[in-house]
Design an enzyme around this catalytic site. Sequence first.
Site, PDB file in Angstrom:
ATOM      1  N   LEU A  17      14.154 -63.385 -30.712  1.00 50.89           N
ATOM      2  CA  LEU A  17      15.386 -62.597 -30.668  1.00 50.89           C
ATOM      3  C   LEU A  17      16.591 -63.530 -30.686  1.00 50.89           C
ATOM      4  CD1 LEU A  17      14.394 -60.142 -27.793  1.00 50.89           C
ATOM      5  CD2 LEU A  17      14.587 -59.572 -30.215  1.00 50.89           C
ATOM      6  N   LYS A  48      14.507 -57.987 -20.210  1.00 50.80           N
ATOM      7  CA  LYS A  48      13.927 -59.145 -20.895  1.00 50.80           C
ATOM      8  C   LYS A  48      13.039 -59.865 -19.886  1.00 50.80           C
ATOM      9  CE  LYS A  48      15.018 -62.790 -24.163  1.00 50.80           C
ATOM     10  NZ  LYS A  48      14.122 -63.834 -23.635  1.00 50.80           N
ATOM     11  N   GLU A 105       4.639 -58.946 -22.370  1.00 47.67           N
ATOM     12  CA  GLU A 105       4.796 -60.180 -21.623  1.00 47.67           C
ATOM     13  C   GLU A 105       3.798 -60.205 -20.471  1.00 47.67           C
ATOM     14  OE1 GLU A 105       7.366 -61.517 -23.230  1.00 47.67           O
ATOM     15  OE2 GLU A 105       8.059 -63.168 -21.984  1.00 47.67           O
ATOM     16  N   LYS A 248      21.540 -62.509 -22.514  1.00 50.09           N
ATOM     17  CA  LYS A 248      21.032 -63.362 -21.436  1.00 50.09           C
ATOM     18  C   LYS A 248      21.993 -63.357 -20.254  1.00 50.09           C
ATOM     19  CE  LYS A 248      18.349 -66.700 -22.437  1.00 50.09           C
ATOM     20  NZ  LYS A 248      16.937 -67.068 -22.174  1.00 50.09           N
TER      21      LYS A 248
HETATM   22  S1  IVH Z   1      10.934 -57.596 -28.447  1.00 53.31           S
HETATM   23  C1  IVH Z   1      11.298 -58.926 -32.699  1.00 53.31           C
HETATM   24  N1  IVH Z   1      11.357 -56.908 -25.952  1.00 53.31           N
HETATM   25  O1  IVH Z   1      11.722 -62.442 -25.682  1.00 53.31           O
HETATM   26  C2  IVH Z   1      11.371 -58.551 -31.298  1.00 53.31           C
HETATM   27  N2  IVH Z   1      10.912 -59.201 -26.434  1.00 53.31           N
HETATM   28  O2  IVH Z   1      12.897 -64.241 -28.235  1.00 53.31           O
HETATM   29  C3  IVH Z   1      10.145 -58.926 -30.568  1.00 53.31           C
HETATM   30  N3  IVH Z   1      10.849 -60.616 -24.440  1.00 53.31           N
HETATM   31  O3  IVH Z   1       9.170 -63.666 -27.688  1.00 53.31           O
HETATM   32  C4  IVH Z   1      10.320 -59.065 -29.138  1.00 53.31           C
HETATM   33  N4  IVH Z   1      11.252 -59.033 -22.964  1.00 53.31           N
HETATM   34  O4  IVH Z   1       8.584 -63.040 -25.314  1.00 53.31           O
HETATM   35  C5  IVH Z   1      11.099 -57.916 -26.803  1.00 53.31           C
HETATM   36  N5  IVH Z   1      11.734 -56.138 -23.791  1.00 53.31           N
HETATM   37  C6  IVH Z   1      11.451 -57.138 -24.628  1.00 53.31           C
HETATM   38  C7  IVH Z   1      11.248 -58.460 -24.186  1.00 53.31           C
HETATM   39  C8  IVH Z   1      11.001 -59.469 -25.135  1.00 53.31           C
HETATM   40  C9  IVH Z   1      11.003 -60.319 -23.130  1.00 53.31           C
HETATM   41  C10 IVH Z   1      10.609 -61.982 -24.964  1.00 53.31           C
HETATM   42  C11 IVH Z   1       9.455 -62.111 -25.893  1.00 53.31           C
HETATM   43  C12 IVH Z   1       9.989 -62.685 -27.164  1.00 53.31           C
HETATM   44  C13 IVH Z   1      11.310 -63.237 -26.746  1.00 53.31           C
HETATM   45  C14 IVH Z   1      12.310 -63.080 -27.869  1.00 53.31           C
END
Ligand code: IVH
Length: 261
Positions: A17, A48, A105, A248
């Site tokens: 992201l 997140k 996660e 963030k």
């Molecule tokens: S969506 C294309 N949703 O953040 C979108 N990611 O840099 C796919 N993460 O690798 C990820 N909470 O490990 C998404 N609610 C959430 C998330 C989340 C944590 C992490 C995940 C991902 C990174 C994105």
Amino acid sequence: LTEKFEKVPHQRPMLSLTNTYSEEEIVDWVKRIDEAIGGDIEFVMELKYDGVAISLLYENGQLKQALTRGDGSMGEDVTQNIRTIGSIPLELKGIYPDSFEIRGEVFLPRAAFQKMNAERAEQGLELYANPRNTASGSLKLLDSREVAKRPLDAMMYFVLGDDGIADEHFQSVSEAGFWGFHVPDPSKKQIATAANVNGIMDFIHYWDRARADLPFDIDGIVLKVNKRTLWDELGMTAKSPRWAVAYKFKAEAVSTRLNQI
Ligand code: IVH
């Protein structure tokens, strides 16, 4: 020592992201989507989770494979270790697609992390740095029986497949809850929708305060366009989709220092 984990290509790349750090950047992101699509756009807001990203493959209701993110195109096969995590179903219930991937996660709740460190202190062992690194190290243990002893938890936030996935992201995640996955709880505000920047900022401000009371660590908020049919239309930048963005939180130590100036 990581030889045990076979490198396997992801069926669909695991993207990252784009991070944002200010209200202005959120306003810009919403504006870009409005300009690309127009009309009323619904946004989904999520936590997140600060753990280890995992991609699970299910076929005919059975867990077939669990991969770490790796470099995004190849992951490490940690299926045996993932199978020991109680909140990840080995077999699904209800009506689910024949074949799909689900991503989320894996994390170690704070209380479990503190307990592990208290035990290490007692034994005179070096303490673990934080819950995220400990969760990540746990998934890479060579003995699955050792992984089973660690109270890892998992939260799922992304369902992918060719067929049988709801058109709206919010709906697809709540359906995954019926199949047996641990998903964000709308009644606890862990997932919600908003129609505009005001709604998004309310959610961000709420969690910037309330995150201290969560039993696990989060490091921000994730925003997604709810209608999955718009995702293709919005497309990608080099490594990240345009239909989602992360906000963030300021790290605790940094904001403390700023307050003192
Ligand atoms: S969506 C294309 N949703 O953040 C979108 N990611 O840099 C796919 N993460 O690798 C990820 N909470 O490990 C998404 N609610 C959430 C998330 C989340 C944590 C992490 C995940 C991902 C990174 C994105």
